[in-house]
Design an enzyme around this catalytic site. Sequence first.
Site, PDB file in Angstrom:
ATOM      1  N   LYS A 208     -73.063  58.023 124.717  1.00  0.00           N
ATOM      2  CA  LYS A 208     -72.417  58.446 125.976  1.00  0.00           C
ATOM      3  C   LYS A 208     -71.073  58.950 125.493  1.00  0.00           C
ATOM      4  O   LYS A 208     -70.685  60.243 126.211  1.00  0.00           O
ATOM      5  CB  LYS A 208     -72.051  57.039 126.600  1.00  0.00           C
ATOM      6  N   GLU A 214     -71.523  54.942 113.860  1.00  0.00           N
ATOM      7  CA  GLU A 214     -72.724  54.677 113.513  1.00  0.00           C
ATOM      8  C   GLU A 214     -73.960  55.903 113.853  1.00  0.00           C
ATOM      9  O   GLU A 214     -74.586  56.303 112.877  1.00  0.00           O
ATOM     10  CB  GLU A 214     -73.449  53.350 114.207  1.00  0.00           C
ATOM     11  N   GLY A 269     -72.718  52.030 129.549  1.00  0.00           N
ATOM     12  CA  GLY A 269     -73.662  52.102 128.558  1.00  0.00           C
ATOM     13  C   GLY A 269     -74.520  51.093 128.527  1.00  0.00           C
ATOM     14  O   GLY A 269     -75.916  51.673 128.424  1.00  0.00           O
ATOM     15  N   ARG A 270     -74.458  50.058 128.791  1.00  0.00           N
ATOM     16  CA  ARG A 270     -75.483  48.984 128.787  1.00  0.00           C
ATOM     17  C   ARG A 270     -76.201  48.867 130.349  1.00  0.00           C
ATOM     18  O   ARG A 270     -77.348  48.078 130.248  1.00  0.00           O
ATOM     19  CB  ARG A 270     -74.844  47.525 128.877  1.00  0.00           C
ATOM     20  N   GLU A 355     -71.812  41.344 127.028  1.00  0.00           N
ATOM     21  CA  GLU A 355     -70.775  42.514 127.016  1.00  0.00           C
ATOM     22  C   GLU A 355     -70.054  42.645 128.507  1.00  0.00           C
ATOM     23  O   GLU A 355     -68.740  43.071 128.511  1.00  0.00           O
ATOM     24  CB  GLU A 355     -71.361  43.772 126.659  1.00  0.00           C
ATOM     25  N   HIS A 386     -92.704  26.398 118.120  1.00  0.00           N
ATOM     26  CA  HIS A 386     -92.657  26.000 116.623  1.00  0.00           C
ATOM     27  C   HIS A 386     -91.625  26.123 115.855  1.00  0.00           C
ATOM     28  O   HIS A 386     -91.746  25.990 114.921  1.00  0.00           O
ATOM     29  CB  HIS A 386     -93.962  26.588 116.128  1.00  0.00           C
ATOM     30  N   LYS A 511     -63.625  47.792 115.708  1.00  0.00           N
ATOM     31  CA  LYS A 511     -63.725  49.424 115.437  1.00  0.00           C
ATOM     32  C   LYS A 511     -62.527  49.806 114.667  1.00  0.00           C
ATOM     33  O   LYS A 511     -62.779  50.756 113.714  1.00  0.00           O
ATOM     34  CB  LYS A 511     -64.283  50.245 116.476  1.00  0.00           C
TER      35      LYS A 511
HETATM   36  O1  F6P Z   1     -69.207  49.279 121.015  1.00  0.00           O
HETATM   37  C1  F6P Z   1     -69.913  48.827 122.235  1.00  0.00           C
HETATM   38  C2  F6P Z   1     -70.472  50.037 122.947  1.00  0.00           C
HETATM   39  O2  F6P Z   1     -69.296  50.799 123.293  1.00  0.00           O
HETATM   40  C3  F6P Z   1     -71.262  49.711 123.817  1.00  0.00           C
HETATM   41  O3  F6P Z   1     -70.694  49.452 125.168  1.00  0.00           O
HETATM   42  C4  F6P Z   1     -72.352  51.124 123.930  1.00  0.00           C
HETATM   43  O4  F6P Z   1     -73.367  50.789 124.729  1.00  0.00           O
HETATM   44  C5  F6P Z   1     -72.253  51.413 122.573  1.00  0.00           C
HETATM   45  O5  F6P Z   1     -71.213  51.109 122.157  1.00  0.00           O
HETATM   46  C6  F6P Z   1     -72.907  52.857 122.241  1.00  0.00           C
HETATM   47  O6  F6P Z   1     -71.795  53.587 122.982  1.00  0.00           O
HETATM   48  P1  F6P Z   1     -72.137  55.255 123.081  1.00  0.00           P
HETATM   49  O7  F6P Z   1     -73.272  55.373 124.000  1.00  0.00           O
HETATM   50  O8  F6P Z   1     -70.863  55.788 123.419  1.00  0.00           O
HETATM   51  O9  F6P Z   1     -72.692  55.516 121.539  1.00  0.00           O
END
Ligand code: F6P
Length: 548
Positions: A208, A214, A269-270, A355, A386, A511
């Site tokens: 987003k 990452e 995002g979620r 979150e 189990h 971060k």
């Molecule tokens: O670090 C958490 C977060 O901001 C989440 O809320 C989000 O889903 C994820 O990182 C990924 O964010 P983006 O879609 O901006 O890469």
Amino acid sequence: MKNVIPIHTNSWKKLTIHFEKIKDIHLIDFFKNDNKRYQRHSFLFQNKILIDMSKNRIDSETISLLLELAEEMNLSNQISSMFTGEKINFTENRSVLHTALRNLGESSIFVDGVDVMPKISFVLNKMKTFSEKIIHGKWKGYSGKKIRNIVNIGIGGSDLGPKMVTMALNPYRNHLNVFFLSNIDSTELFNFLKVNDFETTIFLISSKTFTTKETITNATIIKDCFLKRNNCIKSMEKHFFAITANITAALDFGIVKNNIFQLWDWVGGRYSLWSSMGLSIVLSIGFDNFIKLLRGAYDMDMHFQYEKLSNNIPVLLGLIGIWYNNFFHSETELIVPYDQYLSEFPSYIQQSSMESNGKNIDKNGNHVLWNTSPVIWGSVGINGQHSFYQLLHQGTRLIPCDFIASIFSHHPIQNNQEILLSNFFAQTHALAFGNFFQKNMNYKNNCIENEIYVEKFKYFEGNRPSNSFLLKKLDPYSLGALIALYEHKIFTQGIILNICSFDQWGVELGKKISDDIFNSLLYRTRSVNYDSSTNSLIKFYHDYKVHK
Ligand code: F6P
């Protein structure tokens, strides 16, 4: 305007008194005293999903007091505020409109005076056209071959939702292979680069913000490898796509405008799998099935928005969660799907709940004096039996559980489904009633001393609550409804807890510090000055690397 403090409401006070009255009542007695208990506390959603809440430590007074709490916390108004696009994400001054994404053009919804529905339809159509080209082999890679592999590069909400849905709807998938690359640990990337065939692969860079380290790091490495192999920037157009709200950053990365699938700041995002973030879903199950997923969620939205609170499934589940979390002080909530295809579902809900509601500051800016989100955990139920179920049955903690199963198996083999479901029913029963229904309970009277002693270890006290979710079939519609059900449960809890469920400031500090430490790891000369433990760990790292 001041927000209501939940623990200052009359209903909270009444619930505290009521709790003292019923906290020791056993589920055996709740059932004995009410022969309509199952009928009273179970609901059938659209003739597709049965939700049974009767094995909870509640009575009708509990429910009516919890509903009073919902009224005092203005839940109904807050639900309307979300659906009509008010900026309820007030710390980021944003609307929260994932529900508009499944509205399928039924009505206009305005943000800052602009109807968002035409934008949603435009992107949906773009997803449809593009996915059809890929699925039907009309979109060719740079060397003229058909596309066979889709790689979604994203993390958090840009990974968990699409991954969970793609896995859950595996029986609806076409011939395309879909991979999800999220981790910055190069193990995942290394294995992926070893086998990847660039000529037949497209990459969906799903972020987003388009700033998540990452995702952008992994995407850049893949882009570099791609260009090393064919040395032609133009050929990227056939293979690289962005799903983002940050169009400028995607263009800067080298994605051409036509290859950008937009989403907007009012999609959290979620909560984004319903948006262009669901492109990997559309590619793997086809557009029509994606629409069915949206339709299931939409029907749950309508139920949540218009059903009275006393029959409102997400509201009731949310309130019962508050009851355990704040009165019984249970710390965690377990989700156990008895369906292999739902194995990613607990991780997905973990992000949604933790979150969203893992906050300690209320809407007035004060420290909360009540419990917010429980720890959500879980994995496939039958395997859990189990491993960790011992603690559920005989441990010292109260762990409310959600049991989820589908009646129909997509791959019935002999009696496997009956064995699976018999375990599903048995576990919710055993948790609630312990040994109570077992005939051999009287055996105690006749046995010798040591046997009496051992009997104590075999005793199940029960009174452990659960909800059962029984889907007729795990199909796109039911899955859409199930996900939306949890989203609205979490929304309900955020309102009752008087917190902002739609920001996630808590992920920022780590971060920021990691950026600083990263520079120190790269450039040894740059020293960091944190606490002695962190400093020493970093020093150990440097010393080991030097002497290796
Ligand atoms: O670090 C958490 C977060 O901001 C989440 O809320 C989000 O889903 C994820 O990182 C990924 O964010 P983006 O879609 O901006 O890469």
